[in-house]
Design an enzyme around this catalytic site. Structure first.
Site, PDB file in Angstrom:
ATOM      1  N   LEU A  73       0.840  -1.190   0.000  1.00 19.32           N
ATOM      2  CA  LEU A  73       0.000   0.000   0.000  1.00 19.32           C
ATOM      3  C   LEU A  73       0.879   1.246   0.000  1.00 19.32           C
ATOM      4  O   LEU A  73       2.073   1.176   0.281  1.00 19.32           O
ATOM      5  CB  LEU A  73      -0.904  -0.020   1.232  1.00 19.32           C
ATOM      6  CG  LEU A  73      -1.918  -1.170   1.204  1.00 19.32           C
ATOM      7  CD1 LEU A  73      -2.494  -1.400   2.593  1.00 19.32           C
ATOM      8  CD2 LEU A  73      -3.024  -0.858   0.199  1.00 19.32           C
ATOM      9  N   CYS A  77       4.144   6.986  -4.187  1.00 16.70           N
ATOM     10  CA  CYS A  77       4.901   7.945  -3.361  1.00 16.70           C
ATOM     11  C   CYS A  77       6.134   7.324  -2.720  1.00 16.70           C
ATOM     12  O   CYS A  77       7.244   7.764  -2.965  1.00 16.70           O
ATOM     13  CB  CYS A  77       3.982   8.590  -2.327  1.00 16.70           C
ATOM     14  SG  CYS A  77       4.877   9.365  -0.988  1.00 16.70           S
ATOM     15  N   PHE A 502      12.145  31.984  17.890  1.00 19.98           N
ATOM     16  CA  PHE A 502      13.273  32.654  17.264  1.00 19.98           C
ATOM     17  C   PHE A 502      14.492  31.731  17.209  1.00 19.98           C
ATOM     18  O   PHE A 502      14.710  30.990  18.133  1.00 19.98           O
ATOM     19  CB  PHE A 502      13.580  33.892  18.094  1.00 19.98           C
ATOM     20  CG  PHE A 502      14.571  34.809  17.465  1.00 19.98           C
ATOM     21  CD1 PHE A 502      14.220  35.568  16.375  1.00 19.98           C
ATOM     22  CD2 PHE A 502      15.853  34.908  17.971  1.00 19.98           C
ATOM     23  CE1 PHE A 502      15.134  36.435  15.795  1.00 19.98           C
ATOM     24  CE2 PHE A 502      16.758  35.766  17.393  1.00 19.98           C
ATOM     25  CZ  PHE A 502      16.405  36.524  16.312  1.00 19.98           C
TER      26      PHE A 502
END
Lengths: 524, 524
Positions: A73, A77, A502
């Site tokens: 399955l 991809c 940040f």
């Protein structure tokens, strides 16, 4: 081979899949519950769309069946498409960095002879089986979905499918057979040395030295950047300017320029407005060159030992149109409504079979959408707006409107950009933007450290577009997409009040904050 | 030096800043409007909090003034703290990859002798000036904020500040002087060879071979991972288990284990529950060893030529408490309410001067919050919940509740994890998670490819925590933080219906989608 009552572990699955792939007459892998009732849906194809659609239906209490001709399955991809592309793109990024920093800092002198397309393909082939094994295992053991693998489905009618010598009945049929690369229809494509992304991983058996890519798709840019990074001198032959193909929307011109200039800066040759005429024989059945008519009208021969097709993909209907009679558009895609229903009641199509981007989110969600409708939900899936992405040696991500599109739509468009655009300012040594993945560039070669742009409608103060070249921002765009496409949108004030981590790869939060205080917004 | 009417470009700013830093009696840099009216606020300190606070106030139409003793704005972040840390962490990630892949694929044999802490510091020092220049330029030219730099402020009273031989009056005073590393108070810290993150970049003048880090802070983990990656054998001496310090909240135990085990796997020595006793002289005024009392009670001498302090930071009050009389807590932090008001009316404190995480988002937003209140808005800033982050050779990011915290709070906690935890399953070769930054690991050394976990309250179906080790997910956490902390939260159904940019570094969208169909959620 009935595996219903076997609970294979990942290693056993890998072995079984590998055997099924390599032995000529390997048996179907049958994972079925003994229940004569018709299925709620049969998914013909267990790729991204089929697997997610079936999993969702099962989770809702329905009973789906997946049939796939591969013994695993997940579809193309992990086998031939997105996963090798990502592996190759990571190699390209790494090779690119090693080359720019050759013999600087802790980087040794770059040795191009170590870089090999073949090695990377081998790495991929040696490893791809574990993702296959995982998906077979997960779909059976965690998601409780029935399937028949390694067996080609024959659609008899919309309620009847045969596979593995059995006949299955179903209330609904979902076509999920995916797409295959398109042949651009020029002479010489049958020569040795001509590949697409499928045959590349399955068949390449020599180390190319020069590459000509026919086509300007994402695949062309992504694989081309990888080939070139390995030292295989690469030329892209594209009719349209790169990133100006029909398949890509919302490509900001400044972003496009940063990306394409970046490819050229690395030595790639990009021929835009160029038409491939023929691929030419070296006299013994392999490619010697590609004849190209340039934008100037001049015709040239590009010598090469490797031709790669990046001309897009087309659905594999596998004869089902004749049987079922659904409508197909001029691009060969099955026509569906927003519930993934074809023109034939009870027949759905999903994933790369239908219009829209051939991307993972659409494949999976279209499968889920079909299932939820079959299970009685009233749900539409609109994939006309979505965040988009490609690799060069960078990660390139965008969502919403370009600056140009926004200017057509709004009177007062505000641009927040990094590096800042200020007429006459000497930004050439400015190490901004920077964050993970661009710190070394920022401090050594600031012109390589990326590009980012936020497009704001000044009147509503809403973010209408976001554009990024660099590293580490891709994941954020899933959420930015969600936020800006909500009915209430996302204002610069809300964005500027978020808690940034940040140095955040996109500096959108803090750049917005520097402007959000203004009642009348201005550029930054 | 009056620069008001000079419009320096970035190169000129760099030169001026550099001259100001190196010449002993360099002049103040004065960017003032001639207006005798008192300021709306004077920011003492132009770091992240002061600069963003002033910019926001100015954008709202107010009149702020920044005074800073450094000749540049932006504070310690670009000069000594977050920016070098990020540069060093990128080097650590890259060195780590080059070492794991030594003589594999396109990676040459790893040559540790090329890696140098000193080289990286030099790279940083050579480049840091451009960020300084940009912030001075931007704050003056784009943000229109007045400032006096290269001048120490003397607070006379809450309405009067002197600097650069002038006296300034103001309606409000905002203390934004930041924090400095804490001395852990053991003998021998004055020896040569003892550094903190400030003196490291300013003073290191030899290449260390072994490092002992005292303390278990983020700084300890981040700099330690970098030192070790350069080949400087590193030992961390921490009283608490790493990531179990008071300063970090919401650290999931499985994530912590993946991170700390990962550091050990790379050869770092981590002594938890260990107390540093003394740093010992080599007889000529430099460090020779560190005496440590281990968790076992045993005392050992760790030979080293480099001691690094990672024991946290403390605000720099610079005598202002005596002058102003505001309240300070036992940790030396100024007590403020959610409007950033100290116990003295008209005096605010922001950034690292106050409680909460010493992080950029808090510094900037606390400055903005003070400004918006001064300008008449009714705004509170609650920084008790936020997304958090650290580097090892990985990016480690988390937000919301840990699995353990969620189990205390909710009856039905659902865990979605990658790699999946299934008793007895052979996941050791499973190349998941993978995405940009972990593809090569996934295909060669899958045990290094990261960890991710989503914590869901099964009853409300809301995402309550997200945890990630890998690369490229940091940016997303800003948005996940926003979404899960909205009053309406973020359900697994909403998350599962987003448009993922496959392969997304955190696989949260699609993992949620595999479960969202279930009326009663279960683990994955």
């Amino acid at each position: 081979m009935d595996i219903r009552n076997q609970h294979l572990n990942l290693g056993e699955w890998m072995e079984l899949i590998d055997r099924s792939l390599t032995e000529p007459d390997s048996e179907p892998l049958v994972n079925l519950v003994d229940d004569p009732e018709p299925y709620d849906a049969i998914f013909v194809g267990g790729g991204a769309g089929g697997r997610f659609g079936a999993a969702y239906m099962r989770a809702m209490g329905g009973r789906p069946l997946i049939i796939d001709s591969w013994p695993f399955l997940g579809g193309s991809c992990p086998h031939q498409a997105c996963v090798p592309h990502h592996l190759f793109s990571e190699a390209a990024e790494e090779l690119d960095r090693m080359r720019w920093f050759s013999d600087e800092l802790f980087f040794p002198k770059f040795d191009a002879s170590r870089a090999s397309i073949l090695d990377m393909i081998k790495l991929f082939l040696d490893g791809r089986g574990s993702a296959h094994a995982f998906m077979n295992w997960q779909t059976k053991e965690q998601l409780d979905v029935e399937y028949v693998l390694n067996a080609r489905a024959t659609v008899i009618d919309k309620n009847t499918v045969q596979a593995a010598g059995r006949t299955f009945t179903t209330r609904n049929l979902i076509l999920a057979m995916g797409a295959r690369p398109v042949d651009p229809g020029i002479p010489g494509l049958d020569l040795r040395g001509v590949y697409d992304f499928v045959s590349l991983v399955e068949e390449l058996d020599y180390e190319p030295t020069r590459c000509v890519i026919i086509g300007g798709s994402k695949v062309a840019m992504e694989y081309g950047s990888f080939f070139h990074a390995t030292g295989c001198e690469t030329t892209i032959v594209s009719r349209s300017p790169l990133m100006r193909t029909k398949a890509l929307h919302h490509v900001d011109e400044e972003l496009r320029r940063y990306v394409v200039d970046g490819m050229r800066k690395r030595g790639m040759t990009i021929l835009e407005g160029a038409h491939p005429v023929s691929v030419n024989d070296n006299g013994s059945g392999a490619v010697a060159s590609v004849t190209v008519r340039l934008a100037s009208g001049e015709t040239v021969d590009l010598e090469t030992d490797f031709v790669f097709l990046g001309t897009g993909e087309r659905p594999q209907l596998q004869g089902t149109q004749e049987t079922l009679g659904y409508e197909v558009n001029e691009a060969g895609r099955i026509v569906v409504n927003k519930r993934m229903q074809t023109s034939v009641p009870g027949v759905y199509a999903i994933g790369d079979m239908i219009g829209g981007p051939m991307e993972m989110f659409k494949a999976r969600k279209s499968g889920v959408c079909a299932s939820r409708n079959i299970m009685g939900e009233d749900l539409e899936f609109d994939y006309t707006e979505f965040p988009d992405f490609l690799h060069t040696t960078y990660e390139v991500t965008w969502v919403g409107l370009t600056e140009e599109e926004a200017r057509e739509r709004f009177d007062d468009v505000i641009i927040i950009r990094m590096p800042p655009y200020v007429e006459g300012l000497d930004t050439e040594n400015l190490p901004l933007p920077c964050a993970e993945g661009t710190m070394l560039y920022a401090f050594s070669k600031p012109e390589l450290s990326g590009f980012q742009k936020l497009v704001v409608d000044g009147a509503s103060r809403r973010i209408v577009g976001a554009h990024h070249v660099g590293y580490g921002a891709k994941d954020a765009f899933q959420y930015i997409d969600h936020l800006i496409h909500r009915p209430e949108g996302l204002t610069i004030d809300q964005l500027g009040w978020m808690n940034e981590l940040f140095l955040n790869p996109e500096h959108f939060v803090q750049l917005s904050r520097l402007r959000a205080g203004k009642p009348k917004l201005t550029h930054l």
